[in-house]
Design an enzyme around this catalytic site. Structure first.
Site, PDB file in Angstrom:
ATOM      1  N   GLN A  85       0.814  -1.226   0.000  1.00  0.00           N
ATOM      2  CA  GLN A  85       0.000   0.000   0.000  1.00  0.00           C
ATOM      3  C   GLN A  85       0.844   1.272   0.000  1.00  0.00           C
ATOM      4  OE1 GLN A  85      -3.090  -1.394   3.256  1.00  0.00           O
ATOM      5  NE2 GLN A  85      -3.773   0.422   2.195  1.00  0.00           N
ATOM      6  N   HIS A  86       0.198   2.383  -0.283  1.00  0.00           N
ATOM      7  CA  HIS A  86       0.722   3.754  -0.106  1.00  0.00           C
ATOM      8  C   HIS A  86       1.818   4.196  -1.073  1.00  0.00           C
ATOM      9  CE1 HIS A  86      -1.402   3.397   3.672  1.00  0.00           C
ATOM     10  NE2 HIS A  86      -0.497   2.623   4.209  1.00  0.00           N
ATOM     11  N   ASP A 248      -2.299  -4.957  -0.101  1.00  0.00           N
ATOM     12  CA  ASP A 248      -1.991  -6.282   0.450  1.00  0.00           C
ATOM     13  C   ASP A 248      -2.853  -6.636   1.660  1.00  0.00           C
ATOM     14  OD1 ASP A 248      -0.710  -4.375   2.019  1.00  0.00           O
ATOM     15  OD2 ASP A 248       1.291  -5.215   1.764  1.00  0.00           O
TER      16      ASP A 248
END
Length: 498
Positions: A85-86, A248
């Site tokens: 992520q991110h 994820d």
């Protein structure tokens, strides 16, 4: 219905990419493959990755999975992609990557995040406006950082994508995002499920960033089919449908069957995460709880600790122990490690919220300073952080009848017992430890089922494809629970002094 329906699940993480082939009819994983990535580390907490490595790794892992499964890639009906992520991936108008991807674990943008948080009116303002409190790992501060550090690159941005969005773009040529992964950008409202375009205009009044946003699609929607040249490179069917995919954690939720209220998933990786499904966006007043959207149509309140197997690994290396010997020593020491308490905040910490903390070992005496007690103390210390996080989720009204464990740490029987006792809840592992890749494959099967007029619901697919490892089930032991509670209270007292 055919006797087999094959789907490919891909999980592109920080350390590598995993791929697996799932038969959605029998619910069996037929084969798996993996390939590693390298990290670009620099001063001030820079953590980046070359996106070309991801594409090579996806290709390699996919070919290895097909070969291990002994199936023809032309029989693959759909692909789902899970991603860390991110992370920020920037493309120009030709679809070329402008610079290495800045990752979730990058802390170089801490000062930019502080300024943006102030602009939003602090934690309270961020929660009110977005439903989450932006943190340095989120994507938003990476955009401001790019504008200030690399204005020439910034002026060429045509697409802003997360890692899994970028892989979907590479597979299909389409720029899309789904609600789950979008929740961790810092410019998305988790209640209304919309981009906060004004926030991006505040960073860049020209509207460049707003124009570069991907289109938001539903979790069950297809991004498209695989581009013929890419299908050939991967050795798969070009008609394969690419599902929306997700972050994820969101894919790990699907891969552990965590798609309705009551289940809790706990991931024991380098960092620790605890998350539960919710069917409405009940945003917690506590900044540590991130009420992300799920990639199954609901919400996924989540907490993340920064120190888990990375902390136990440091102690193992210090004493030059293999996993087996380390676990033996942990089991030798009594609960509470005879008063030795480790605050394992080696990376700073998010839960409890102590970003600038360092690690410490407390309560040492002439008699309790032993290898066994230190090994036990690091496992207990990391578990107490997870307990702290689970308590925050419970205060937010989440029920936890049992906990599904995934990640490397879950393979340790002694650690499972410590978790069951500390959390006073039964724990069990899923048979497939690559839960994110499995979740991605299940989501692809769901997406295909929707396209075919609802042959299978997501719940039916999870019931068939997610198996629990009954041999791993670990129940809390009453006298251990009481002793663990005492040790946990001592940990909280130490934390309070920081």
């Amino acid at each position: 219905m055919a006797n087999q329906q094959l789907f490919l699940g891909i999980d592109c993480g920080t350390q590598g990419t995993k791929a697996l082939v799932l038969d959605a009819v029998s619910g069996q994983v037929l084969g798996q493959g993996a390939a590693a990535h390298r990290l670009i580390s620099g001063a001030n907490g820079r953590r980046e990755q070359d996106t070309a490595q991801w594409l090579e790794a996806v290709t390699l892992a996919t070919r290895r999975a097909l070969s291990a499964a002994n199936v023809d890639g032309q029989d693959i009906l759909g692909i789902g992609v899970s991603g860390q992520q991110h992370g920020l991936v920037l493309l120009d108008d030709q679809g070329q990557v402008l610079r290495p991807a800045k990752l979730w674990c990058d802390t170089e943008t801490t000062s930019e995040n502080d300024r943006l948080l102030e602009h939003l009116g602090g934690e309270k303002g961020s929660l009110e406006r977005l439903g989450v409190v932006i943190a340095p790992g989120y994507t938003l501060s990476k955009l401001l950082w790019t504008k200030e550090q690399y204005p020439d690159i910034f002026s060429r941005i045509a697409h802003i994508l997360l890692p899994h969005d970028y892989l979907n773009f590479w597979l299909t040529g389409r720029s899309c995002s789904e609600y789950g992964d979008a929740s961790g950008t810092g410019y998305f409202n988790v209640r209304s499920r919309q981009w906060d375009v004004q926030l991006l205009r505040d960073i860049d009044p020209t509207g460049r960033l707003q124009a570069a946003l991907p289109k938001l699609i539903d979790a069950h929607a297809a991004v498209g089919t695989v581009l013929p040249a890419i299908a050939e490179q991967l050795g798969i069917n070009p008609k394969a449908l690419v599902s929306s995919g997700g972050g994820d954690n969101m894919m790990g939720a699907i891969g552990t069957g965590n798609i309705q209220p009551g289940a809790i998933t706990m991931s024991l990786g380098s960092s620790g995460t605890v998350y539960a499904y919710a069917d409405s966006p009940k945003v917690s007043a506590d900044a540590a709880v991130a009420t992300f959207c799920s990639s199954s149509g609901g919400w996924l309140p989540l907490i993340c600790t920064m120190n888990l197997t990375n902390a136990t690994g440091v102690i193992r290396e210090l004493f030059e122990l293999d996993i087996e010997r380390f676990n033996e020593l942990v089991a030798q020491a009594p609960i509470g490690a005879e008063g030795v308490c480790m605050l394992p905040f080696l990376n700073g910490e998010r839960v409890p919220a102590l970003p600038h903390a360092t690690g410490s070992v407390l309560g040492l005496t002439m008699t309790n300073l032993t290898r066994a007690n230190l090994c036990r103390a690091v496992v207990e210390g990391t578990t107490f952080g997870l307990r702290h996080g689970l308590d925050l989720l419970r205060h937010n009204g989440l029920q936890s009848r049992s906990i599904r464990l995934i990640g490397g740490g879950s393979k340790s029987q002694v650690w499972r017992q410590i978790i069951a006792d500390t959390l006073n809840t039964p724990v069990i592992c899923t048979e497939q430890s690559e839960a994110a890749a499995l979740g991605a494959a299940i989501q692809a099967a769901w997406c295909m089922s929707r396209a075919n007029g609802h042959e299978d619901s997501l719940a039916e697919l999870c019931q068939r494809c997610v198996q629990l490892d009954m041999a791993s089930e670990t129940l809390p032991i009453a006298e251990n629970v009481a002793a663990s509670q005492q040790a946990y209270e001592r940990y909280l007292q130490h934390v309070a002094t920081l």
